[in-house]
Design a protein around this motif. Structure first.
Motif, mmCIF file in Angstrom:
data_model
loop_
_atom_site.group_PDB
_atom_site.id
_atom_site.type_symbol
_atom_site.label_atom_id
_atom_site.label_comp_id
_atom_site.label_asym_id
_atom_site.label_seq_id
_atom_site.Cartn_x
_atom_site.Cartn_y
_atom_site.Cartn_z
ATOM 1 N N UNK A 155 0.845 -1.187 0.000
ATOM 2 C CA UNK A 155 0.000 0.000 0.000
ATOM 3 C C UNK A 155 0.880 1.235 0.000
ATOM 4 N N UNK A 156 0.323 2.342 -0.458
ATOM 5 C CA UNK A 156 1.062 3.601 -0.469
ATOM 6 C C UNK A 156 1.432 4.010 0.955
ATOM 7 N N UNK A 157 0.519 3.835 1.877
ATOM 8 C CA UNK A 157 0.781 4.217 3.268
ATOM 9 C C UNK A 157 1.930 3.404 3.851
ATOM 10 N N UNK A 158 1.940 2.088 3.580
ATOM 11 C CA UNK A 158 3.018 1.222 4.054
ATOM 12 C C UNK A 158 4.354 1.663 3.475
ATOM 13 N N UNK A 159 4.358 1.968 2.191
ATOM 14 C CA UNK A 159 5.594 2.372 1.529
ATOM 15 C C UNK A 159 6.112 3.694 2.087
ATOM 16 N N UNK A 160 5.229 4.675 2.255
ATOM 17 C CA UNK A 160 5.648 5.990 2.740
ATOM 18 C C UNK A 160 6.197 5.904 4.160
ATOM 19 N N UNK A 161 5.601 5.058 4.986
ATOM 20 C CA UNK A 161 6.087 4.899 6.349
ATOM 21 C C UNK A 161 7.514 4.367 6.346
ATOM 22 N N UNK A 162 7.774 3.353 5.521
ATOM 23 C CA UNK A 162 9.117 2.770 5.468
ATOM 24 C C UNK A 162 10.127 3.723 4.839
ATOM 25 N N UNK A 163 9.675 4.544 3.901
ATOM 26 C CA UNK A 163 10.585 5.446 3.196
ATOM 27 C C UNK A 163 11.123 6.566 4.080
ATOM 28 N N UNK A 164 10.548 6.757 5.247
ATOM 29 C CA UNK A 164 11.049 7.795 6.152
ATOM 30 C C UNK A 164 12.506 7.544 6.539
ATOM 31 N N UNK A 165 12.915 6.283 6.506
ATOM 32 C CA UNK A 165 14.294 5.944 6.884
ATOM 33 C C UNK A 165 15.225 5.837 5.679
ATOM 34 N N UNK A 166 14.702 6.095 4.472
ATOM 35 C CA UNK A 166 15.518 5.933 3.260
ATOM 36 C C UNK A 166 16.482 7.104 3.097
ATOM 37 N N UNK A 167 17.750 6.789 2.966
ATOM 38 C CA UNK A 167 18.770 7.792 2.675
ATOM 39 C C UNK A 167 19.690 7.231 1.603
#
Length: 264
Positions: A155-167
């Protein structure tokens, strides 16, 4: 601009000029051509690839000038239909970081003017040009202007939550509106960045710029423009960002704006 009209007009494609999968309306085509006839620089500015942008330029009757594809990473000379500048980056670090977050993610990279390399089937613009299935090693082996990621069964929500840690050093990303997908580009490259380079090259005053869009990849473009317009079908936060909201794409919202200055 209120008296003389915009001199540089940036127009998104899907959700703005047309509803994806349908032709551009006659009214919108005529409004765009009237702006060109009046001497304005009309710049199609899209997340689409070069290959999938060319038909839009033909449909609009644009025979010269500039177009910006792949969220500003590919600059096209419209007369030749070929790129004059490509902002590429190494996709390997982004693929490695995203695979760690999303092991099931499907990736695709643009091969400019050729087609797409992908690790699997997913939604996208694979109807034009070569479509080649490759492994992650091959996908990471060459620079690209655009890396897409699609999360099946996510889901978009699941992806956005995980992407907070993406660097990912040297890269930046934008997510889509209607599903768990994202596009990664060279850091700092966006529609707004590319339009500012073009504005400076053309010598257009910054107060004579207009942008119309509907998506999250239009954020920088709308911030860049002296007058920004969001489509009625845009997400709420994109509408809130713009100076003005025009009609829905199905109600010829682009034409409603352009006809203030340019009458067919």
């Amino acid at each position: 601009m209120a008296s003389g009209g915009p001199q540089l007009i940036a127009l998104d494609v899907d959700g703005t000029l047309l509803d994806t999968g349908t032709p551009i309306s006659t009214r919108v085509v005529e409004a765009v051509r009237a702006a060109v006839t009046a001497g304005a620089h009309v710049v199609v500015t899209t997340g689409r690839t070069l290959l999938t942008t060319r038909p839009v330029l033909t449909e609009l009757g644009l025979r010269e000038g500039h177009a910006l594809c792949s969220n500003g990473a590919v600059h096209i000379d419209v007369a030749r239909g070929e790129p004059v500048a490509i902002q590429s980056f190494d996709p390997a670090p982004a693929i490695t970081a995203l695979r760690a977050l999303f092991p099931a993610m499907i990736f695709a990279v643009e091969k400019v003017g050729i087609g797409t390399w992908a690790t699997g089937a997913g939604p996208g613009e694979f109807s034009l040009g070569e479509y080649l299935l490759v492994d992650h090693h091959a996908l990471s082996s060459e620079p690209t202007p655009r890396l897409n990621g699609w999360l099946p069964d996510g889901s978009l929500e699941e992806m956005l939550l995980a992407l907070r840690s993406l660097q990912v050093p040297g890269a930046s990303w934008v997510h889509g509106e209607f599903g768990p997908w994202l596009t990664v580009s060279r850091q700092g490259v966006s529609k707004g960045w590319a339009l500012e380079q073009l504005r400076l090259a053309l010598g257009v005053p910054d107060e004579a710029t207009l942008a119309i869009g509907d998506g999250y990849n239009d954020r920088d473009m709308l911030r860049w423009a002296a007058h920004s317009v969001a489509m009625a079908n845009a997400p709420t936060d994109i509408r809130d960002l713009a100076d003005e909201v025009t009609g829905h794409v199905l109600d010829d919202g682009v034409a409603t704006v352009l006809e203030r200055w340019f009458r067919p």
